[in-house]
Motif scaffolding. Structure first.
Motif, PDB file in Angstrom:
ATOM      1  N   SER A 221       0.790  -1.234   0.000  1.00 53.56           N
ATOM      2  CA  SER A 221       0.000   0.000   0.000  1.00 53.56           C
ATOM      3  C   SER A 221       0.820   1.279   0.000  1.00 53.56           C
ATOM      4  O   SER A 221       0.366   2.316  -0.495  1.00 53.56           O
ATOM      5  N   ALA A 222       2.012   1.230   0.548  1.00 52.90           N
ATOM      6  CA  ALA A 222       2.785   2.455   0.741  1.00 52.90           C
ATOM      7  C   ALA A 222       3.069   3.184  -0.567  1.00 52.90           C
ATOM      8  O   ALA A 222       3.073   4.418  -0.610  1.00 52.90           O
ATOM      9  N   VAL A 223       3.307   2.430  -1.645  1.00 51.70           N
ATOM     10  CA  VAL A 223       3.642   3.065  -2.917  1.00 51.70           C
ATOM     11  C   VAL A 223       2.484   3.916  -3.423  1.00 51.70           C
ATOM     12  O   VAL A 223       2.659   5.087  -3.785  1.00 51.70           O
ATOM     13  N   LEU A 224       1.278   3.347  -3.480  1.00 52.11           N
ATOM     14  CA  LEU A 224       0.137   4.102  -3.973  1.00 52.11           C
ATOM     15  C   LEU A 224      -0.166   5.294  -3.069  1.00 52.11           C
ATOM     16  O   LEU A 224      -0.493   6.384  -3.550  1.00 52.11           O
ATOM     17  N   LEU A 225      -0.050   5.112  -1.781  1.00 51.82           N
ATOM     18  CA  LEU A 225      -0.288   6.216  -0.854  1.00 51.82           C
ATOM     19  C   LEU A 225       0.744   7.334  -1.053  1.00 51.82           C
ATOM     20  O   LEU A 225       0.408   8.519  -0.989  1.00 51.82           O
ATOM     21  N   ALA A 226       1.977   6.951  -1.328  1.00 52.26           N
ATOM     22  CA  ALA A 226       3.019   7.956  -1.587  1.00 52.26           C
ATOM     23  C   ALA A 226       2.727   8.722  -2.872  1.00 52.26           C
ATOM     24  O   ALA A 226       2.930   9.942  -2.944  1.00 52.26           O
TER      25      ALA A 226
ATOM     26  N   ASP B 138       4.668  -4.165 -12.252  1.00 47.42           N
ATOM     27  CA  ASP B 138       5.032  -5.495 -11.797  1.00 47.42           C
ATOM     28  C   ASP B 138       5.729  -5.400 -10.432  1.00 47.42           C
ATOM     29  O   ASP B 138       5.947  -4.313  -9.895  1.00 47.42           O
ATOM     30  N   LYS B 139       6.056  -6.563  -9.889  1.00 45.21           N
ATOM     31  CA  LYS B 139       6.641  -6.600  -8.550  1.00 45.21           C
ATOM     32  C   LYS B 139       7.975  -5.859  -8.501  1.00 45.21           C
ATOM     33  O   LYS B 139       8.277  -5.151  -7.536  1.00 45.21           O
ATOM     34  N   ASN B 140       8.788  -6.012  -9.555  1.00 46.01           N
ATOM     35  CA  ASN B 140      10.087  -5.336  -9.574  1.00 46.01           C
ATOM     36  C   ASN B 140       9.942  -3.824  -9.525  1.00 46.01           C
ATOM     37  O   ASN B 140      10.698  -3.137  -8.835  1.00 46.01           O
ATOM     38  N   ARG B 141       8.962  -3.307 -10.255  1.00 48.55           N
ATOM     39  CA  ARG B 141       8.778  -1.864 -10.262  1.00 48.55           C
ATOM     40  C   ARG B 141       8.320  -1.366  -8.897  1.00 48.55           C
ATOM     41  O   ARG B 141       8.738  -0.297  -8.439  1.00 48.55           O
ATOM     42  N   LEU B 142       7.465  -2.129  -8.251  1.00 48.21           N
ATOM     43  CA  LEU B 142       7.041  -1.761  -6.895  1.00 48.21           C
ATOM     44  C   LEU B 142       8.234  -1.719  -5.951  1.00 48.21           C
ATOM     45  O   LEU B 142       8.387  -0.785  -5.150  1.00 48.21           O
ATOM     46  N   GLU B 143       9.065  -2.750  -6.047  1.00 47.53           N
ATOM     47  CA  GLU B 143      10.234  -2.814  -5.166  1.00 47.53           C
ATOM     48  C   GLU B 143      11.168  -1.636  -5.418  1.00 47.53           C
ATOM     49  O   GLU B 143      11.729  -1.058  -4.483  1.00 47.53           O
ATOM     50  N   GLU B 144      11.348  -1.291  -6.674  1.00 48.91           N
ATOM     51  CA  GLU B 144      12.198  -0.143  -7.010  1.00 48.91           C
ATOM     52  C   GLU B 144      11.649   1.146  -6.403  1.00 48.91           C
ATOM     53  O   GLU B 144      12.408   1.998  -5.921  1.00 48.91           O
ATOM     54  N   GLU B 145      10.317   1.273  -6.415  1.00 48.49           N
ATOM     55  CA  GLU B 145       9.705   2.491  -5.870  1.00 48.49           C
ATOM     56  C   GLU B 145       9.815   2.525  -4.350  1.00 48.49           C
ATOM     57  O   GLU B 145      10.034   3.583  -3.749  1.00 48.49           O
ATOM     58  N   PHE B 146       9.669   1.363  -3.708  1.00 49.16           N
ATOM     59  CA  PHE B 146       9.877   1.296  -2.263  1.00 49.16           C
ATOM     60  C   PHE B 146      11.284   1.787  -1.914  1.00 49.16           C
ATOM     61  O   PHE B 146      11.479   2.563  -0.979  1.00 49.16           O
ATOM     62  N   THR B 147      12.261   1.316  -2.696  1.00 44.13           N
ATOM     63  CA  THR B 147      13.658   1.673  -2.437  1.00 44.13           C
ATOM     64  C   THR B 147      13.921   3.144  -2.747  1.00 44.13           C
ATOM     65  O   THR B 147      14.550   3.859  -1.949  1.00 44.13           O
ATOM     66  N   ARG B 148      13.441   3.602  -3.898  1.00 43.08           N
ATOM     67  CA  ARG B 148      13.692   4.986  -4.319  1.00 43.08           C
ATOM     68  C   ARG B 148      13.128   5.983  -3.325  1.00 43.08           C
ATOM     69  O   ARG B 148      13.746   7.008  -3.024  1.00 43.08           O
ATOM     70  N   ARG B 149      11.956   5.667  -2.787  1.00 39.27           N
ATOM     71  CA  ARG B 149      11.299   6.581  -1.853  1.00 39.27           C
ATOM     72  C   ARG B 149      11.629   6.272  -0.395  1.00 39.27           C
ATOM     73  O   ARG B 149      11.158   6.972   0.507  1.00 39.27           O
ATOM     74  N   ASP B 150      12.392   5.208  -0.181  1.00 42.69           N
ATOM     75  CA  ASP B 150      12.753   4.788   1.178  1.00 42.69           C
ATOM     76  C   ASP B 150      11.500   4.615   2.043  1.00 42.69           C
ATOM     77  O   ASP B 150      11.410   5.133   3.163  1.00 42.69           O
ATOM     78  N   LEU B 151      10.544   3.862   1.506  1.00 41.90           N
ATOM     79  CA  LEU B 151       9.274   3.659   2.202  1.00 41.90           C
ATOM     80  C   LEU B 151       9.379   2.508   3.200  1.00 41.90           C
ATOM     81  O   LEU B 151      10.009   1.487   2.917  1.00 41.90           O
ATOM     82  N   PRO B 152       8.760   2.643   4.358  1.00 43.97           N
ATOM     83  CA  PRO B 152       8.771   1.547   5.332  1.00 43.97           C
ATOM     84  C   PRO B 152       7.903   0.389   4.852  1.00 43.97           C
ATOM     85  O   PRO B 152       6.927   0.591   4.132  1.00 43.97           O
ATOM     86  N   ARG B 153       8.254  -0.817   5.251  1.00 49.09           N
ATOM     87  CA  ARG B 153       7.490  -2.002   4.874  1.00 49.09           C
ATOM     88  C   ARG B 153       6.517  -2.375   5.981  1.00 49.09           C
ATOM     89  O   ARG B 153       6.737  -2.087   7.156  1.00 49.09           O
TER      90      ARG B 153
END
Length: 235
Positions: free
Chosen positions: A44-49, A170-185
């Motif tokens: 959820s964090a990616v869409l919320l960001a 896809d999953k890879n793009r989500l993971e990249e966005e988590f990393t780029r934005r330094d989002l908590p899991r």
């Protein structure tokens, strides 16, 4: 203009957008009469960001079923503060709903569908109507399960439009966005919970399995009832 016609117009005019630009455009198109539905789950964090980037006051609906993991509630608080979201609306079943439909709190053991309807679908329908919303945003993605494999960017559901900004991610793009934005899991993700709903109906996912296989495990159920448009057409 009915929802189906509106979907066609939106697809023609905004079908090449995604992420924050799409959310910003939809907020403007619908004059603020749009909200994002979030479970504050594993992805959820990616869409919320992206919503916060589009506009911090993008309305967010959070369905608290009364059966959520404590970790999910704490994660919600963490993300809201971190992203600066200013309009998060908690909705859920009323005391009257529960007294009439789940007096002992054990409906999930008797009927998964009835429990989801009572604790998720009814509160959401009520909130959408009360707020006069013409559209709502979901975080669904095609890779998540076979029932979502044909998910479009825009859908018509009744007299409203559903927007799926991450449908093609896809999953890879989500993971990249988590990393780029330094989002908590979500704290349960590291323990094998890849799709997180109510604690009563969520299990760990086996390595390599469908991310949603831990939801209602052992049953034929794949969706809570909130998202039914694509079921049966995407198999």
């Amino acid at each position: 203009m009915d929802a189906a016609t509106r979907v066609k117009h939106l697809t023609d005019g905004y079908g090449t957008l995604e992420g924050a630009p799409l959310l910003a455009a939809m907020h403007e198109v619908f004059g603020g009469r749009i909200a994002l539905l979030s479970s504050f789950g594993a992805e959820s964090a990616v869409l919320l960001a992206l919503a916060a980037e589009a506009t911090p006051d993008f309305p967010v609906l959070f369905v608290n079923t009364g059966k959520l993991f404590g970790e999910t509630l704490r994660y919600r608080d963490q993300l809201v503060k971190r992203l600066g979201l200013t309009d998060v609306r908690e909705i859920g079943p009323t005391a009257d709903d529960l007294a009439a439909g789940d007096k002992d709190g054990m409906l999930f053991r008797r009927d998964y569908d009835a429990c989801c309807h009572l604790r998720k679908t009814v509160p959401l329908d009520r909130a959408l109507a009360a707020a006069g919303l013409e559209a709502w945003v979901t975080g669904r993605k095609r890779f998540q399960s076979t029932t979502r494999a044909a998910l479009p960017l825009f859908e018509a559901e009744g007299d409203r439009v559903k927007v799926n900004p991450l449908a093609n991610w896809d999953k890879n793009r989500l993971e990249e966005e988590f990393t780029r934005r330094d989002l908590p899991r979500h704290p349960l993700e590291a323990d094998g919970f890849l799709s997180i709903g109510c604690y009563t109906c969520t299990e760990r996912v086996a390595p390599g399995a469908d991310p949603r296989s831990g939801r209602w495990a052992g049953s034929a159920k794949t969706e809570c009832g909130i998202h039914t448009t694509m079921i049966g057409t995407a198999r």
